[in-house]
Design a protein around this motif. Structure first.
Motif, short mmCIF file in Angstrom:
data_model
loop_
_atom_site.label_atom_id
_atom_site.label_comp_id
_atom_site.label_asym_id
_atom_site.label_seq_id
_atom_site.Cartn_x
_atom_site.Cartn_y
_atom_site.Cartn_z
N ILE A 14 -37.36 44.20 30.35
CA ILE A 14 -38.81 45.02 29.84
C ILE A 14 -38.83 46.28 30.15
CG2 ILE A 14 -41.27 44.91 30.32
CD1 ILE A 14 -40.86 41.75 30.24
N GLN A 16 -36.76 48.49 30.51
CA GLN A 16 -35.45 49.43 29.75
C GLN A 16 -36.39 49.79 28.44
OE1 GLN A 16 -31.92 47.11 29.22
NE2 GLN A 16 -31.44 46.97 31.39
N GLN A 17 -37.46 49.37 27.97
CA GLN A 17 -37.99 49.35 26.89
C GLN A 17 -39.11 50.36 27.01
OE1 GLN A 17 -36.57 48.54 24.11
NE2 GLN A 17 -35.07 47.28 25.31
N THR A 18 -39.60 51.00 25.95
CA THR A 18 -40.84 51.94 26.29
C THR A 18 -41.67 51.71 25.04
OG1 THR A 18 -39.71 53.55 24.71
CG2 THR A 18 -39.51 53.89 27.27
N LYS A 21 -42.36 48.59 21.77
CA LYS A 21 -41.57 47.41 22.13
C LYS A 21 -41.64 46.92 23.57
CE LYS A 21 -37.42 48.70 19.24
NZ LYS A 21 -36.10 49.01 19.09
N GLN A 22 -41.80 47.69 24.32
CA GLN A 22 -42.08 47.18 25.73
C GLN A 22 -43.58 46.37 25.62
OE1 GLN A 22 -43.50 49.57 29.08
NE2 GLN A 22 -41.75 49.03 30.11
N LYS A 50 -24.35 43.96 25.01
CA LYS A 50 -25.84 43.76 25.29
C LYS A 50 -25.52 43.30 26.83
CE LYS A 50 -29.87 42.34 23.46
NZ LYS A 50 -30.39 42.88 22.24
N VAL A 68 -34.37 42.27 21.52
CA VAL A 68 -34.89 43.62 20.99
C VAL A 68 -33.77 44.19 19.99
CG1 VAL A 68 -35.58 46.08 21.92
CG2 VAL A 68 -35.81 43.90 23.31
N VAL A 73 -38.80 43.68 17.48
CA VAL A 73 -38.84 42.80 18.49
C VAL A 73 -38.78 41.49 17.94
CG1 VAL A 73 -39.93 41.98 20.62
CG2 VAL A 73 -39.73 44.29 20.51
N ASP A 105 -43.30 47.93 14.86
CA ASP A 105 -44.28 49.10 15.46
C ASP A 105 -45.61 49.20 14.81
OD1 ASP A 105 -45.25 51.22 16.45
OD2 ASP A 105 -44.15 53.02 15.67
#
Length: 129
Positions: A14, A16-18, A21-22, A50, A68, A73, A105
């Protein structure tokens, strides 16, 4: 092999995402845990492309997992093809096994609806024992 628990590894995935997506993963995780507090968090499918793996939630078998993708997602239900038809499912509709929901998004995670799907998925796993 990581010294971290699977839940801690999911925390890292989590982190690692921004942005959206997070936010989507956090909302999905919250809904899954709310629907089934007994679900076990597991990280599977670590591979060179991955290395962090894929977060799974299990209860008498795989319930669902979050992946992801480049522009989405994806929440995939392991036995989704056996679940009742639901308008939330928008991908993997032709699969004989799984069903999935892609979030993009701007999409909002309907946590109550996801919770209901998780409950149904867990019930399918328990019934299959």
């Amino acid at each position: 092999m990581s010294d971290k628990s699977d839940s801690e590894q999911i925390d890292d995935i989590i982190a690692q995402q921004t942005g959206w997506k997070q936010d989507a993963i956090v909302a999905l995780r919250a809904a899954i845990k709310a629907a089934d507090p007994a679900a076990v968090e597991v990280v599977k499918y670590k591979k060179p492309s991955k290395p962090e793996g894929v977060p799974f939630w299990t209860h008498d078998g795989d319930v669902c997992f979050v992946d992801v993708l480049k522009n989405a997602v994806r929440l995939t239900f392991a036995r989704g093809a056996r679940m009742e038809d639901n308008d939330l499912f928008n991908t993997r509709l032709d699969s004989k096994v799984v069903r999935a929901i892609d979030y993009f998004d701007g999409d909002r995670v309907d946590e109550a609806a996801v919770e209901a799907l998780v409950v149904e998925a867990v019930e399918l796993n328990i019934a299959a024992r």
